[in-house]
Design a protein around this motif. Structure first.
Motif, short mmCIF file in Angstrom:
data_model
loop_
_atom_site.label_atom_id
_atom_site.label_comp_id
_atom_site.label_asym_id
_atom_site.label_seq_id
_atom_site.Cartn_x
_atom_site.Cartn_y
_atom_site.Cartn_z
N THR A 289 -0.69 41.17 -15.41
CA THR A 289 -1.23 42.15 -16.35
C THR A 289 -1.48 43.45 -15.58
OG1 THR A 289 -3.55 41.60 -15.92
CG2 THR A 289 -2.39 40.29 -17.61
N ASP A 290 -2.06 44.44 -16.27
CA ASP A 290 -2.36 45.71 -15.62
C ASP A 290 -3.32 45.52 -14.45
OD1 ASP A 290 -0.73 46.99 -17.40
OD2 ASP A 290 -2.37 47.70 -18.70
N ALA A 291 -4.16 44.48 -14.52
CA ALA A 291 -5.11 44.24 -13.43
C ALA A 291 -4.41 43.96 -12.11
CB ALA A 291 -6.02 43.06 -13.79
N CYS A 292 -3.18 43.50 -12.17
CA CYS A 292 -2.44 43.14 -10.96
C CYS A 292 -1.95 44.37 -10.19
CB CYS A 292 -1.28 42.23 -11.31
SG CYS A 292 -1.81 40.70 -12.14
N GLY A 293 -2.21 45.56 -10.72
CA GLY A 293 -1.93 46.78 -9.98
C GLY A 293 -2.91 46.99 -8.84
N ARG A 294 -3.99 46.18 -8.82
CA ARG A 294 -4.95 46.21 -7.70
C ARG A 294 -4.72 44.97 -6.85
NH1 ARG A 294 -8.15 46.33 -12.15
NH2 ARG A 294 -9.13 44.38 -11.47
N ARG A 295 -4.93 45.12 -5.55
CA ARG A 295 -4.75 43.96 -4.66
C ARG A 295 -5.85 42.94 -4.94
NH1 ARG A 295 -1.62 42.58 -1.03
NH2 ARG A 295 -0.64 44.64 -0.95
N PRO A 296 -5.48 41.68 -5.16
CA PRO A 296 -6.49 40.66 -5.50
C PRO A 296 -7.31 40.25 -4.29
CG PRO A 296 -4.32 39.65 -5.33
CD PRO A 296 -4.11 41.14 -5.20
N ARG A 297 -8.57 39.97 -4.53
CA ARG A 297 -9.43 39.42 -3.49
C ARG A 297 -9.27 37.90 -3.47
NH1 ARG A 297 -15.39 41.68 -4.26
NH2 ARG A 297 -15.59 40.54 -2.29
N THR A 298 -9.52 37.32 -2.32
CA THR A 298 -9.47 35.86 -2.21
C THR A 298 -10.79 35.28 -2.67
OG1 THR A 298 -7.91 35.97 -0.35
CG2 THR A 298 -9.14 33.91 -0.65
N THR A 299 -10.73 34.48 -3.72
CA THR A 299 -11.91 33.84 -4.29
C THR A 299 -11.62 32.35 -4.45
OG1 THR A 299 -12.43 35.86 -5.52
CG2 THR A 299 -13.56 33.84 -6.19
N ASP A 300 -12.51 31.53 -3.92
CA ASP A 300 -12.29 30.07 -3.97
C ASP A 300 -10.93 29.70 -3.39
OD1 ASP A 300 -14.77 29.70 -5.15
OD2 ASP A 300 -13.95 29.88 -7.17
N SER A 301 -10.57 30.36 -2.29
CA SER A 301 -9.34 30.07 -1.53
C SER A 301 -8.05 30.42 -2.28
CB SER A 301 -9.30 28.60 -1.10
OG SER A 301 -10.39 28.29 -0.26
N VAL A 302 -8.14 31.30 -3.29
CA VAL A 302 -6.96 31.74 -4.02
C VAL A 302 -7.01 33.27 -4.15
CG1 VAL A 302 -5.60 31.55 -6.14
CG2 VAL A 302 -6.95 29.60 -5.36
N ALA A 303 -5.91 33.94 -3.79
CA ALA A 303 -5.83 35.39 -3.92
C ALA A 303 -4.99 35.72 -5.16
CB ALA A 303 -5.21 35.99 -2.66
#
Length: 315
Positions: A289-303
């Motif tokens: 989605t549009d949110a994926c234009g930002r680099r994801p943070r690693t949360t609960d061992s998943v980025a």
């Protein structure tokens, strides 16, 4: 790189490998898996730069000098099964010569006859035929070179073993023999020649592989790398079974297996020298989605901005 360009081959690689554990590192070719292993052993090319920490016992591998790496780390603290075994064997020496020198250097075995016997036993451990010990590397098939490299890596009984594609060139029976032997190596007490951290405890294994069937057979945990970054770290039973991977890329790797859906991941990985600003997998991801234009943070061992949730959990 030429023209002053820089390539971030591995970034934000945060993980640990415990004694008695096998961590399988998986991902498509070119994602940085072998570069990571080379960094731990000080085998990167001269133009490479590293930052961060990589602790084995009380030693930081990334800041250790070449003398320490050559005399204390390689073979003694860390064993290596290289990705291209034929290129790591000395072409003018027989496999027996390789084996006997390694036994003499890394174990307490002394005496010509005893060293010879120990070298033959080490070869047999990796299913390397005794009748081929007096051959030179160029006389070996790819599978035989792979078995020779595996035998050499196991000789020192190092507390940590880095196995980079250890099943390449092997038929399925030998794949199973090799991964079972690596599992036995992990579970057996450490105590290699030379002072080693964790001596008396079990050993650790970091296995880099494209063979997900082999990874499922041996691994305790699975780390998934994509475009130079770790995107998921998971328990192996949950990863290969239920509830399955949480990152869309990890799920795509499993769906591509012939025994599963045999559905390839669309598109190609990005070039490491031209990574997007946001999620590296977004252009290939059906959940983007549009949110994926930002680099994801690693949360609960998943980025991931949109990971699959465990069964029964709602977003």
């Amino acid at each position: 790189m030429p023209g002053g360009r820089q390539v971030a081959a591995v970034t934000d690689a945060h993980f640990d490998v415990a004694a008695g554990e096998c961590l399988a590192l998986i991902g498509e070719s070119g994602c940085g898996k072998s570069v990571l292993a080379s960094a731990l052993l000080g085998l990167l090319p001269a133009n490479a730069r590293t930052a961060g920490r990589a602790h084995l016992g009380g030693l930081d591998l990334l800041t250790a000098d070449e003398r320490t790496l050559a005399r204390t780390v390689r073979g003694r603290m860390i064993g290596l099964i290289p990705q291209s075994p034929a290129a790591h064997l000395t072409p003018v020496r027989t496999i027996r010569s390789h084996m006997e020198e390694t036994v003499a250097q890394l174990t307490g075995v002394r005496g010509r006859a005893a060293v010879r016997t120990a070298a033959e036993a080490a070869a047999a451990r990796a299913a390397f035929p005794a009748g081929h010990l007096d051959r030179y590397p160029h006389e070996l098939s790819g599978g035989l070179a792979q078995r020779a490299a595996t035998a050499l890596a196991l000789v020192g009984g190092a507390p940590l073993l880095l196995a980079d594609e250890p099943t390449t060139g092997l038929d399925r029976d030998l794949v199973e023999h090799t991964v079972d032997e690596l599992r036995r190596h992990v579970d057996a007490p450490a105590g290699a020649a030379g002072a080693s951290p964790g001596a008396g405890s079990r050993r650790a294994l970091l296995m880099i592989t494209h063979d997900l069937t082999a990874a499922e057979r041996i691994a305790d945990r699975v780390a998934v790398m994509y475009a130079g970054r770790l995107v998921e770290l998971a328990d192996a039973k949950a990863f290969f079974g239920t509830p399955g991977p949480r990152h869309p890329y990890s799920r795509g790797l499993l769906r591509a297996l012939p025994e599963r859906e045999f559905t390839p991941i669309p598109g190609m990985p990005p070039e490491l020298g031209d990574l997007p600003a946001g999620c590296d997998f977004a252009v290939r991801c059906e959940r983007a989605t549009d949110a994926c234009g930002r680099r994801p943070r690693t949360t609960d061992s998943v980025a991931c901005h949109h990971p699959y949730l465990p069964e029964g959990v709602r977003a």
